[in-house]
Design a protein around this motif. Structure first.
Motif, PDB file in Angstrom:
ATOM      1  N   THR A 106       3.217  31.133 -16.487  1.00  0.00           N
ATOM      2  CA  THR A 106       2.303  31.281 -15.357  1.00  0.00           C
ATOM      3  C   THR A 106       2.520  30.188 -14.328  1.00  0.00           C
ATOM      4  OG1 THR A 106       0.616  32.357 -16.716  1.00  0.00           O
ATOM      5  CG2 THR A 106      -0.119  31.312 -14.680  1.00  0.00           C
ATOM      6  N   THR A 107       2.759  28.963 -14.793  1.00  0.00           N
ATOM      7  CA  THR A 107       3.013  27.850 -13.875  1.00  0.00           C
ATOM      8  C   THR A 107       4.295  28.075 -13.087  1.00  0.00           C
ATOM      9  OG1 THR A 107       1.879  26.334 -15.390  1.00  0.00           O
ATOM     10  CG2 THR A 107       3.317  25.358 -13.719  1.00  0.00           C
ATOM     11  N   ARG A 108       5.311  28.622 -13.735  1.00  0.00           N
ATOM     12  CA  ARG A 108       6.559  28.906 -13.019  1.00  0.00           C
ATOM     13  C   ARG A 108       6.326  29.915 -11.897  1.00  0.00           C
ATOM     14  NH1 ARG A 108       9.043  29.761 -18.360  1.00  0.00           N
ATOM     15  NH2 ARG A 108       9.944  27.807 -19.123  1.00  0.00           N
ATOM     16  N   TYR A 109       5.648  30.999 -12.201  1.00  0.00           N
ATOM     17  CA  TYR A 109       5.383  32.018 -11.181  1.00  0.00           C
ATOM     18  C   TYR A 109       4.496  31.456 -10.069  1.00  0.00           C
ATOM     19  CZ  TYR A 109       7.236  35.413 -14.535  1.00  0.00           C
ATOM     20  OH  TYR A 109       8.045  36.110 -15.398  1.00  0.00           O
ATOM     21  N   TYR A 110       3.534  30.673 -10.451  1.00  0.00           N
ATOM     22  CA  TYR A 110       2.608  30.067  -9.488  1.00  0.00           C
ATOM     23  C   TYR A 110       3.381  29.158  -8.533  1.00  0.00           C
ATOM     24  CZ  TYR A 110      -2.163  28.484  -8.240  1.00  0.00           C
ATOM     25  OH  TYR A 110      -3.361  28.231  -7.611  1.00  0.00           O
ATOM     26  N   GLY A 111       4.251  28.323  -9.103  1.00  0.00           N
ATOM     27  CA  GLY A 111       5.053  27.431  -8.271  1.00  0.00           C
ATOM     28  C   GLY A 111       5.975  28.190  -7.343  1.00  0.00           C
ATOM     29  N   ALA A 112       6.567  29.277  -7.838  1.00  0.00           N
ATOM     30  CA  ALA A 112       7.445  30.083  -6.993  1.00  0.00           C
ATOM     31  C   ALA A 112       6.675  30.676  -5.819  1.00  0.00           C
ATOM     32  CB  ALA A 112       8.093  31.195  -7.823  1.00  0.00           C
ATOM     33  N   ALA A 113       5.441  31.100  -6.061  1.00  0.00           N
ATOM     34  CA  ALA A 113       4.627  31.659  -4.981  1.00  0.00           C
ATOM     35  C   ALA A 113       4.288  30.589  -3.941  1.00  0.00           C
ATOM     36  CB  ALA A 113       3.344  32.262  -5.561  1.00  0.00           C
ATOM     37  N   VAL A 114       3.963  29.381  -4.383  1.00  0.00           N
ATOM     38  CA  VAL A 114       3.666  28.289  -3.446  1.00  0.00           C
ATOM     39  C   VAL A 114       4.901  27.964  -2.604  1.00  0.00           C
ATOM     40  CG1 VAL A 114       3.121  25.825  -3.280  1.00  0.00           C
ATOM     41  CG2 VAL A 114       1.812  27.299  -4.823  1.00  0.00           C
ATOM     42  N   ILE A 115       6.071  27.904  -3.235  1.00  0.00           N
ATOM     43  CA  ILE A 115       7.312  27.623  -2.505  1.00  0.00           C
ATOM     44  C   ILE A 115       7.586  28.730  -1.485  1.00  0.00           C
ATOM     45  CG2 ILE A 115       9.822  27.482  -2.747  1.00  0.00           C
ATOM     46  CD1 ILE A 115       9.347  26.031  -5.407  1.00  0.00           C
ATOM     47  N   ALA A 116       7.359  29.984  -1.869  1.00  0.00           N
ATOM     48  CA  ALA A 116       7.592  31.100  -0.949  1.00  0.00           C
ATOM     49  C   ALA A 116       6.682  31.010   0.272  1.00  0.00           C
ATOM     50  CB  ALA A 116       7.391  32.432  -1.681  1.00  0.00           C
ATOM     51  N   LEU A 117       5.426  30.665   0.058  1.00  0.00           N
ATOM     52  CA  LEU A 117       4.498  30.527   1.182  1.00  0.00           C
ATOM     53  C   LEU A 117       4.920  29.373   2.100  1.00  0.00           C
ATOM     54  CD1 LEU A 117       1.083  31.052  -0.658  1.00  0.00           C
ATOM     55  CD2 LEU A 117       2.061  32.529   1.112  1.00  0.00           C
ATOM     56  N   ALA A 118       5.356  28.265   1.516  1.00  0.00           N
ATOM     57  CA  ALA A 118       5.808  27.138   2.331  1.00  0.00           C
ATOM     58  C   ALA A 118       7.057  27.512   3.127  1.00  0.00           C
ATOM     59  CB  ALA A 118       6.090  25.928   1.436  1.00  0.00           C
ATOM     60  N   ALA A 119       7.975  28.255   2.506  1.00  0.00           N
ATOM     61  CA  ALA A 119       9.178  28.697   3.215  1.00  0.00           C
ATOM     62  C   ALA A 119       8.822  29.644   4.360  1.00  0.00           C
ATOM     63  CB  ALA A 119      10.142  29.376   2.238  1.00  0.00           C
ATOM     64  N   LEU A 120       7.823  30.496   4.138  1.00  0.00           N
ATOM     65  CA  LEU A 120       7.365  31.395   5.201  1.00  0.00           C
ATOM     66  C   LEU A 120       6.812  30.599   6.378  1.00  0.00           C
ATOM     67  CD1 LEU A 120       6.765  34.286   6.155  1.00  0.00           C
ATOM     68  CD2 LEU A 120       4.574  34.138   4.940  1.00  0.00           C
ATOM     69  N   ALA A 121       6.068  29.557   6.080  1.00  0.00           N
ATOM     70  CA  ALA A 121       5.533  28.706   7.146  1.00  0.00           C
ATOM     71  C   ALA A 121       6.661  27.995   7.889  1.00  0.00           C
ATOM     72  CB  ALA A 121       4.565  27.686   6.564  1.00  0.00           C
TER      73      ALA A 121
ATOM     74  N   ALA B 205       8.409  20.262   3.741  1.00  0.00           N
ATOM     75  CA  ALA B 205       9.546  19.756   2.964  1.00  0.00           C
ATOM     76  C   ALA B 205       9.084  19.123   1.657  1.00  0.00           C
ATOM     77  CB  ALA B 205      10.322  18.738   3.808  1.00  0.00           C
ATOM     78  N   ALA B 206       8.038  18.305   1.733  1.00  0.00           N
ATOM     79  CA  ALA B 206       7.542  17.654   0.518  1.00  0.00           C
ATOM     80  C   ALA B 206       6.934  18.663  -0.443  1.00  0.00           C
ATOM     81  CB  ALA B 206       6.510  16.589   0.890  1.00  0.00           C
TER      82      ALA B 206
ATOM     83  N   PRO C  49       0.054  30.172   6.017  1.00  0.00           N
ATOM     84  CA  PRO C  49       0.709  30.114   4.700  1.00  0.00           C
ATOM     85  C   PRO C  49       0.675  28.729   4.056  1.00  0.00           C
ATOM     86  CG  PRO C  49       2.054  31.353   6.252  1.00  0.00           C
ATOM     87  CD  PRO C  49       0.969  30.707   7.050  1.00  0.00           C
ATOM     88  N   VAL C  50       0.833  27.674   4.877  1.00  0.00           N
ATOM     89  CA  VAL C  50       0.797  26.316   4.318  1.00  0.00           C
ATOM     90  C   VAL C  50      -0.611  25.960   3.866  1.00  0.00           C
ATOM     91  CG1 VAL C  50       0.925  23.881   4.934  1.00  0.00           C
ATOM     92  CG2 VAL C  50       2.803  25.385   5.486  1.00  0.00           C
ATOM     93  N   LEU C  51      -1.616  26.296   4.677  1.00  0.00           N
ATOM     94  CA  LEU C  51      -2.997  25.995   4.289  1.00  0.00           C
ATOM     95  C   LEU C  51      -3.342  26.669   2.970  1.00  0.00           C
ATOM     96  CD1 LEU C  51      -4.829  26.320   7.730  1.00  0.00           C
ATOM     97  CD2 LEU C  51      -3.984  24.258   6.617  1.00  0.00           C
ATOM     98  N   PHE C  52      -2.986  27.935   2.837  1.00  0.00           N
ATOM     99  CA  PHE C  52      -3.268  28.659   1.593  1.00  0.00           C
ATOM    100  C   PHE C  52      -2.496  28.038   0.434  1.00  0.00           C
ATOM    101  CE2 PHE C  52      -3.119  32.016  -1.538  1.00  0.00           C
ATOM    102  CZ  PHE C  52      -4.358  32.639  -1.415  1.00  0.00           C
ATOM    103  N   ALA C  53      -1.219  27.707   0.679  1.00  0.00           N
ATOM    104  CA  ALA C  53      -0.363  27.198  -0.400  1.00  0.00           C
ATOM    105  C   ALA C  53      -0.839  25.851  -0.919  1.00  0.00           C
ATOM    106  CB  ALA C  53       1.084  27.087   0.086  1.00  0.00           C
ATOM    107  N   VAL C  54      -1.183  24.919  -0.013  1.00  0.00           N
ATOM    108  CA  VAL C  54      -1.555  23.578  -0.482  1.00  0.00           C
ATOM    109  C   VAL C  54      -2.868  23.606  -1.245  1.00  0.00           C
ATOM    110  CG1 VAL C  54      -0.256  22.407   1.326  1.00  0.00           C
ATOM    111  CG2 VAL C  54      -2.658  22.948   1.718  1.00  0.00           C
ATOM    112  N   TRP C  55      -3.800  24.444  -0.817  1.00  0.00           N
ATOM    113  CA  TRP C  55      -5.064  24.515  -1.544  1.00  0.00           C
ATOM    114  C   TRP C  55      -4.925  25.302  -2.845  1.00  0.00           C
ATOM    115  CZ3 TRP C  55      -8.604  21.143  -1.044  1.00  0.00           C
ATOM    116  CH2 TRP C  55      -8.742  20.462   0.161  1.00  0.00           C
TER     117      TRP C  55
END
Length: 452
Positions: free
Chosen positions: A422-437, A335-336, A271-277
Motif C-alpha cells: 500500500t505504501t508503494r502504491y501511495y508513494g507512486a500516486a504522490v509522485i505522479a501528482l507532483a510530476a503533473l504539477a 523536486a524535493a 496537484p501539489v497541494l493535494f499530494a503534500v497533504w
C-alpha cells in the motif's frame, strides 16, 4: 482563515496543514490568507469593543509582537494536540482490537471536521471579534481532550476527533487574522512555521509520554488542557482588534470560487497541494506502523519520529525559502517531494529504516516548500473580492488530500496486500501528482511569470 501541516493545512496568506489567512506579500513565507485584518499594525488598532470595565490601572492589554508570540504558541498547542493521538493509536488498537481502517478513519474525520469548520466559521471573528471566537474555540477544544482522556472505545475517539477538528478550524481562522492585525510581517511568518512546529512537537512529546510516563492515554490530554488554560488566560488579556459588525450569520455560508483568469495557476498548484497533504495524512495515520514494519521495534518514540522528521523538515524549508520567488519555491518543493517520496518507497522495499528517515526528511522539505509555493503562486493573483472564495477552494483541496487518501490507505492495508505494498502504491500516486504539477508549471511558465 488559516492552514496546515500534517495535522492540518491552514495551511496556513495562511500554511496549512495545512492549514489549508491572508498575507499578501508574494515574496515572503506565507500561509493561507485570513479574512480582512482590521489593521496592519498594533498602533492603528480600534478601541477595544469588549472592554466592558476598565482594565486595572498601570496594566495594558497584550498587543503587538508579544501578542503574536502568544497566538503562535496557540497554533503550536492546537496542532500538537491534533498530532498527540498518533503515537497512541497502537495502544488503542491493542485495547479495542480495531483494524488499520479504523485508525485511518479516526484520522480522516479530523481533517474533514477542520475543513467544515474553516469553511463555515473561518470568517466569524471578523464580525463578533477575535477574542470571543478564540476563547470559545479553546473551551470546546479542551472538551475534546476530556473526551479523549475518558474514551472507552472507538466511538469516543471519533467524537473527540470531530470536536477537536471543529474547534481547531474555528480557532485557526481567528488566530491567523489576529496575528496579521497585530503585526503583518511577523504574523505572516508565524502563520507559516507554527503549524509544522505544532505537529512535530505533538507527535514527539506524546511519544515520550507513552515511553516514560504512567497512564499516557490520560496524562498527555490532561497536560494539554493545562496548557490551553494558561493560553486562554493570555488570550483574555489580549487586545481586541476588530469592532462588532453585522453579517455574522451570512459569514457562515461557505464561499468557493475559481476565477476564470486564475484557472491555469490554480490547476497547476492543486496537484501539489493535494499530494503534500496526502503525504502528511499517510505519516499521521500510518507512520508509526511503517517504522515498526521496517525496524521490528515497538519503541513509540522511534515510531513518532517519522511525523516529527516530516513536519520538522517542512518548517526548515519554509524558513530557508521564505524570501525566494513563488515559482522557485514551487519548483524546489516538487523536486524535493518527488525525490523524497522515491527514496522513501525505495527504503520500504529494501527494509531500511535509515533510508526511510532520510527520504522522510527530503519529502518533508518538499511538503513545506510545495505547499507554500502553491499558495504563494496563486493567492496574490486574486482580486480582493475573489480571495475568500479562492482560499476556500484551496482549503477543500488540501484537507481532502489530508483525510481521504489516508482512509483509502487503511483499506489497502487490510484488503490490498498489506502495509508495504500500500505504501508503494501511495508513494507512486504522490509522485505522479507532483510530476503533473511540474508539467503544468513548465507549460504555464510564461503566464505565471507575468502574474507572480
Amino acid at each position: 482563515m488559516t492552514t496546515r501541516s500534517a495535522a492540518g493545512p491552514r495551511a496556513g496568506n495562511a500554511q496549512a496543514v495545512p492549514a489549508p489567512h491572508r498575507a499578501e506579500r508574494a515574496g515572503a513565507a506565507q500561509v493561507l490568507p485570513v479574512p480582512r485584518p482590521a489593521s496592519d499594525n498594533a498602533a492603528a488598532l480600534p478601541p477595544d469593543p469588549f472592554a466592558r470595565r476598565p482594565w486595572p490601572r498601570g496594566r495594558r492589554r497584550l498587543s503587538g509582537r508579544p501578542a503574536v508570540f502568544v497566538l503562535a504558541s496557540l497554533i503550536v498547542a492546537l496542532l500538537a494536540s491534533s498530532a498527540a493521538p498518533t503515537p497512541l493509536y497502537a495502544i488503542y488498537q491493542a485495547q479495542w482490537h480495531f483494524t488499520p481502517i479504523t485508525t485511518t478513519v479516526v484520522f480522516g474525520v479530523y481533517a474533514l471536521a477542520v475543513l467544515a469548520s474553516l469553511l463555515t466559521l473561518g470568517k466569524l471573528s471578523d464580525h463578533v471579534g477575535r477574542r470571543p471566537v478564540l476563547l470559545t474555540a479553546l473551551a470546546v477544544h479542551a472538551g475534546s481532550l476530556v473526551i479523549f482522556a475518558t474514551a472507552t472505545g472507538v466511538p469516543a475517539l471519533l467524537g473527540a476527533r470531530v470536536v477537536q477538528g471543529l474547534s481547531t478550524g474555528a480557532a485557526l481562522g481567528a488566530i491567523g487574522a489576529a496575528m496579521l492585525d497585530m503585526d503583518r510581517e511577523l504574523g505572516t511568518f508565524a502563520n507559516a512555521v507554527a503549524p509544522g512546529m505544532g505537529s512535530a512537537t505533538g507527535a514527539i512529546v506524546s511519544a515520550l509520554a507513552v515511553r516514560f510516563l504512567p497512564d499516557p492515554t490520560h496524562l498527555i490530554y490532561l497536560a494539554l488542557i493545562g496548557v490551553l488554560a494558561l493560553q486562554a488566560t493570555a488570550i483574555a488579556a489580549m487586545r481586541e482588534t476588530v469592532s462588532p459588525a453585522p453579517g455574522a450569520l451570512a459569514s457562515l455560508r461557505p464561499e468557493i470560487t475559481l476565477p476564470r483568469a486564475l484557472r491555469g495557476p490554480v490547476l497547476t498548484a492543486v496537484p501539489v497541494l493535494f499530494a503534500v497533504w496526502a503525504l502528511a495524512g499517510l505519516y499521521g495515520a500510518l507512520g508509526p506502523a511503517l517504522v515498526h514494519a521496517l525496524t521490528g521495534s515497538d519503541n513509540v518514540v522511534l515510531g513518532a519520529l517519522s511525523l516529527f522528521v516530516l513536519a520538522g523538515s517542512a518548517v526548515v524549508a519554509i524558513i530557508a525559502l521564505r524570501r525566494a520567488a513563488a515559482r522557485t519555491v514551487m519548483l524546489a518543493g516538487i523536486a524535493a517531494l518527488i525525490t523524497g517520496v522515491a527514496v522513501t518507497v525505495l527504503a520500504v522495499s529494501l527494509g531500511s529504516a535509515a533510508v526511510f528517515f532520510a527520504g522522510s526528511a527530503i519529502a518533508g522539505a518538499g511538503f513545506g516548500s510545495g505547499f507554500q509555493g502553491g499558495i504563494r503562486m496563486v493567492v496574490p493573483l486574486a482580486a480582493a473580492h475573489q480571495r475568500a472564495g479562492l482560499v476556500s477552494l484551496l482549503y477543500v483541496v488540501s484537507y481532502l488530500g489530508l483525510g481521504v487518501p489516508a482512509v483509502l490507505a487503511g483499506f489497502g492495508v487490510v484488503h490490498a496486500g498489506g502495509l508495504i505494498p500500500t505504501t508503494r502504491y501511495y508513494g507512486a500516486a504522490v509522485i505522479a501528482l507532483a510530476a503533473l504539477a511540474l508539467f503544468g508549471l513548465l507549460k504555464n511558465r510564461l503566464t505565471i511569470d507575468k502574474s507572480v
